[in-house]
Write a protein that holds these residues in place. Structure first.
Motif, short mmCIF file in Angstrom:
data_model
loop_
_atom_site.label_atom_id
_atom_site.label_comp_id
_atom_site.label_asym_id
_atom_site.label_seq_id
_atom_site.Cartn_x
_atom_site.Cartn_y
_atom_site.Cartn_z
N ALA A 28 0.83 -1.20 0.00
CA ALA A 28 0.00 0.00 0.00
C ALA A 28 0.87 1.26 0.00
CB ALA A 28 -0.93 -0.01 1.22
N LEU A 29 1.92 1.27 0.80
CA LEU A 29 2.85 2.40 0.82
C LEU A 29 3.51 2.59 -0.55
CD1 LEU A 29 4.52 1.92 4.30
CD2 LEU A 29 3.35 3.99 3.55
N ALA A 30 3.93 1.48 -1.13
CA ALA A 30 4.57 1.56 -2.45
C ALA A 30 3.60 2.10 -3.50
CB ALA A 30 5.08 0.18 -2.86
N SER A 31 2.34 1.69 -3.40
CA SER A 31 1.34 2.16 -4.35
C SER A 31 1.17 3.68 -4.27
CB SER A 31 -0.02 1.49 -4.08
OG SER A 31 -1.03 2.06 -4.87
N SER A 32 0.98 4.20 -3.07
CA SER A 32 0.81 5.65 -2.93
C SER A 32 2.08 6.40 -3.33
CB SER A 32 0.42 5.99 -1.49
OG SER A 32 -0.94 5.69 -1.25
N ALA A 33 3.24 5.82 -3.05
CA ALA A 33 4.49 6.46 -3.45
C ALA A 33 4.60 6.54 -4.98
CB ALA A 33 5.67 5.69 -2.87
N VAL A 34 4.20 5.48 -5.66
CA VAL A 34 4.23 5.49 -7.12
C VAL A 34 3.29 6.57 -7.67
CG1 VAL A 34 3.58 4.19 -9.19
CG2 VAL A 34 4.96 3.10 -7.41
N PHE A 35 2.09 6.68 -7.07
CA PHE A 35 1.15 7.70 -7.54
C PHE A 35 1.68 9.11 -7.34
CE2 PHE A 35 -2.23 4.43 -7.58
CZ PHE A 35 -2.84 4.77 -8.78
N LEU A 36 2.52 9.33 -6.33
CA LEU A 36 3.10 10.65 -6.13
C LEU A 36 3.93 11.10 -7.33
CD1 LEU A 36 4.29 10.56 -2.39
CD2 LEU A 36 2.36 11.85 -3.35
N PHE A 37 4.53 10.13 -8.01
CA PHE A 37 5.43 10.45 -9.13
C PHE A 37 4.84 10.05 -10.48
CE2 PHE A 37 8.02 9.74 -5.35
CZ PHE A 37 8.77 10.90 -5.32
N ALA A 38 3.56 9.65 -10.48
CA ALA A 38 2.94 9.15 -11.71
C ALA A 38 2.77 10.27 -12.73
CB ALA A 38 1.61 8.49 -11.40
N ASP A 39 3.54 10.21 -13.82
CA ASP A 39 3.40 11.17 -14.89
C ASP A 39 3.17 10.50 -16.24
OD1 ASP A 39 5.85 10.06 -15.27
OD2 ASP A 39 6.99 11.94 -15.23
N LEU A 78 -10.39 16.58 -0.95
CA LEU A 78 -9.04 17.13 -1.03
C LEU A 78 -8.72 17.62 -2.44
CD1 LEU A 78 -7.05 14.60 1.21
CD2 LEU A 78 -7.76 16.93 1.79
N VAL A 79 -9.13 16.85 -3.43
CA VAL A 79 -8.86 17.24 -4.81
C VAL A 79 -9.57 18.55 -5.15
CG1 VAL A 79 -9.28 16.63 -7.22
CG2 VAL A 79 -8.36 14.92 -5.65
N GLN A 80 -10.80 18.69 -4.67
CA GLN A 80 -11.61 19.86 -5.02
C GLN A 80 -11.20 21.11 -4.23
OE1 GLN A 80 -13.91 19.98 -7.47
NE2 GLN A 80 -14.19 22.18 -7.11
N TYR A 81 -10.89 20.94 -2.96
CA TYR A 81 -10.78 22.11 -2.09
C TYR A 81 -9.40 22.35 -1.50
CZ TYR A 81 -15.85 21.64 -2.33
OH TYR A 81 -17.14 21.53 -2.78
N ALA A 82 -8.46 21.44 -1.69
CA ALA A 82 -7.13 21.60 -1.11
C ALA A 82 -6.10 21.76 -2.23
CB ALA A 82 -6.79 20.39 -0.23
N PRO A 83 -4.91 22.24 -1.90
CA PRO A 83 -3.88 22.39 -2.94
C PRO A 83 -3.30 21.05 -3.38
CG PRO A 83 -2.99 22.95 -0.79
CD PRO A 83 -4.46 22.74 -0.59
N HIS A 84 -2.55 21.06 -4.47
CA HIS A 84 -1.86 19.88 -4.99
C HIS A 84 -2.81 18.69 -5.14
CE1 HIS A 84 1.69 22.24 -4.20
NE2 HIS A 84 1.42 22.30 -2.91
N PRO A 85 -3.79 18.79 -6.04
CA PRO A 85 -4.85 17.79 -6.12
C PRO A 85 -4.39 16.37 -6.43
CG PRO A 85 -4.91 19.27 -8.02
CD PRO A 85 -3.97 19.87 -7.03
N LEU A 86 -3.25 16.21 -7.11
CA LEU A 86 -2.77 14.86 -7.44
C LEU A 86 -1.73 14.36 -6.46
CD1 LEU A 86 -2.55 15.00 -11.34
CD2 LEU A 86 -4.37 14.08 -9.91
N LEU A 87 -1.46 15.10 -5.41
CA LEU A 87 -0.42 14.72 -4.45
C LEU A 87 -0.95 14.57 -3.03
CD1 LEU A 87 2.55 17.02 -5.58
CD2 LEU A 87 2.13 14.64 -6.22
N LEU A 88 -1.76 15.52 -2.59
CA LEU A 88 -2.09 15.59 -1.17
C LEU A 88 -2.78 14.33 -0.65
CD1 LEU A 88 -2.01 17.28 1.37
CD2 LEU A 88 -4.18 18.34 0.68
N SER A 89 -3.71 13.79 -1.42
CA SER A 89 -4.44 12.59 -0.96
C SER A 89 -3.49 11.43 -0.69
CB SER A 89 -5.48 12.18 -2.00
OG SER A 89 -6.46 13.17 -2.17
N PHE A 90 -2.49 11.28 -1.54
CA PHE A 90 -1.54 10.17 -1.36
C PHE A 90 -0.58 10.45 -0.20
CE2 PHE A 90 -2.74 9.91 -5.89
CZ PHE A 90 -3.36 8.67 -5.84
N LEU A 91 -0.24 11.71 0.02
CA LEU A 91 0.58 12.05 1.20
C LEU A 91 -0.19 11.76 2.49
CD1 LEU A 91 2.18 15.40 -0.01
CD2 LEU A 91 3.34 13.21 0.31
N VAL A 92 -1.47 12.10 2.50
CA VAL A 92 -2.31 11.78 3.66
C VAL A 92 -2.39 10.28 3.86
CG1 VAL A 92 -4.67 11.87 4.56
CG2 VAL A 92 -3.64 13.92 3.55
#
Length: 398
Positions: free
Chosen positions: A82-93, A154-168
């Protein structure tokens, strides 16, 4: 229940919830990924479906490992995936990284689903294990439903919509590691490592077939909402708010969890019939909602379909396993879950393909019609089985 058992129960339930939450976090983001990487709904459905491949691989390869190695090592491996999955999404381009992230997420869910359920149940005294099993189910489905809700906001109302959810999510998972480490080991570590066997004994094949059809129909619908509910809202209805899209996607899981809780005392065969009937209603509402671009209709379809899926799936499994010996229940249950996770993946990819040719609205309407027909077939099969059972019982008494 002593303090240590209470802590273990709560800690394991927390780890279970945050792991399953992560599997649905990407749902409100698929549209953003599509805009940035220039792909359409079909690619979204493929990215989503890869998750199911990870789940199936983990279930079939490592489904019984926690009985041999212990619950804790398998749970820690699930957290690592699960950690690896969220880490990959942080850099998913690119799409390849999205696929890798979803595959890792599926592996984490596949390892956790059976192992965490067993660990939560085993963490309480024997007289409370029925209630603990209900809590484990609620935690599982509730986590799945919470992912789109949290991420959508988080995507709608917080900054960094493609990052913050995975950091949380990473932060929540880091807290789950000591929770698992401090919980006592509950497995005896007996047996040997082997692939999970699949089997359906001849004496339960008729019951299994109807329950499996219900499971297929219900999980296909949950897959549809988890993958393309935000796309329905944006492309068909014109609602682009990611929080609303996440709420609609999450509502089918949350209504399923409530239905499983409230329906656990319904006789299994009756529950499968009722669940299929409710699922038909949900699909009729979905087709009408798509035809008329109705947001309330989409929400109603998600909630009603979730109720039907929850009742038919949980009690359908009970209908099958109650009729087989203990030594065969693992193989039969695994076969049932394989059907369910195939249903999450294949039909939604079909919707993506159909959307390329017919458009998303027509693809969704066709899907709703197909699932309604499938649920009606299941309902008819249950009614025929019940009539034959009554006739056999009457002739035996005579």
């Amino acid at each position: 229940m002593d303090t240590r058992r209470r802590f273990a129960f709560a800690a394991l339930a927390y780890a279970f919830a945050v792991t399953m939450l992560g599997t649905t976090v990407p749902t409100p983001m698929y549209a953003l990924y599509g805009e940035r990487m220039h792909f359409a709904v079909f690619t979204t459905t493929v990215v989503f479906a890869v998750y199911a491949l990870g789940v199936l691989a983990a279930l079939l390869v490592a489904g019984g490992w926690s009985d041999v190695l212990g619950r804790r090592p398998v749970l820690l491996a699930g957290l690592a995936f699960a950690l690896a999955s969220s880490a990959v999404f942080l850099f998913a381009d690119n799409i390849a990284l999205l696929l890798v992230g979803r595959l890792l997420s599926g592996l984490s869910a596949g390892l956790f689903t059976g192992t965490a359920t067993a660990a939560v149940v085993e963490s309480v005294p024997a007289q409370r294990r029925d209630r603990a099993a209900t809590v484990a189910t609620m935690v599982n489905i509730g986590g799945l439903g919470s992912g789109p809700l949290v991420a959508g906001a988080l995507v709608q109302y917080a900054p960094h919509p493609l990052l913050l959810s995975f950091l949380v999510h990473i932060a929540l998972l880091v807290l789950a590691i000591p929770a698992v480490l401090l919980a006592p080991e509950t497995s005896g570590g007996t047996g040997r490592i082997a692939l999970q066997r699949l089997a359906v004994p001849a004496e339960v094949r008729a019951v299994f077939l109807t329950a499996a059809i219900a499971a297929f129909a219900g999980f296909a619908v949950t897959g549809l909402f988890a993958a393309v509910a935000p796309a329905f809202l944006a492309e068909v209805i014109g609602v682009t708010n990611h929080a609303v899209g996440g709420a609609v996607a999450g509502s089918i899981f949350l209504s399923s969890a409530v239905a499983q809780l409230l329906g656990r005392r319904i006789p299994p065969t009756l529950a499968v019939a009722v669940g299929c009937a409710i699922l038909v209603v949900g699909m009729v509402i979905l087709a009408v909602a798509l035809s008329h671009a109705s947001l309330p209709g989409i929400i109603a379809a998600a909630v009603i379909a979730g109720i039907g899926q929850g009742i038919s799936f949980s009690r359908g499994l009970a209908a099958v396993v109650e009729q087989v010996p203990d030594r065969q229940r693992g193989a039969v249950s695994s076969t049932y879950f394989v059907v369910a996770y195939v249903a999450i993946a294949l039909p939604v990819v079909g919707v993506g393909l159909a959307a390329q040719t017919w458009g998303l609205r027509t693809a969704g309407e066709s899907f709703a019609a197909a699932i309604a027909v499938l649920a009606l077939i299941c309902l008819a099969a249950v009614l025929v089985q019940e009539r034959r059972a009554r006739q056999l019982s009457g002739s035996t008494q005579a």
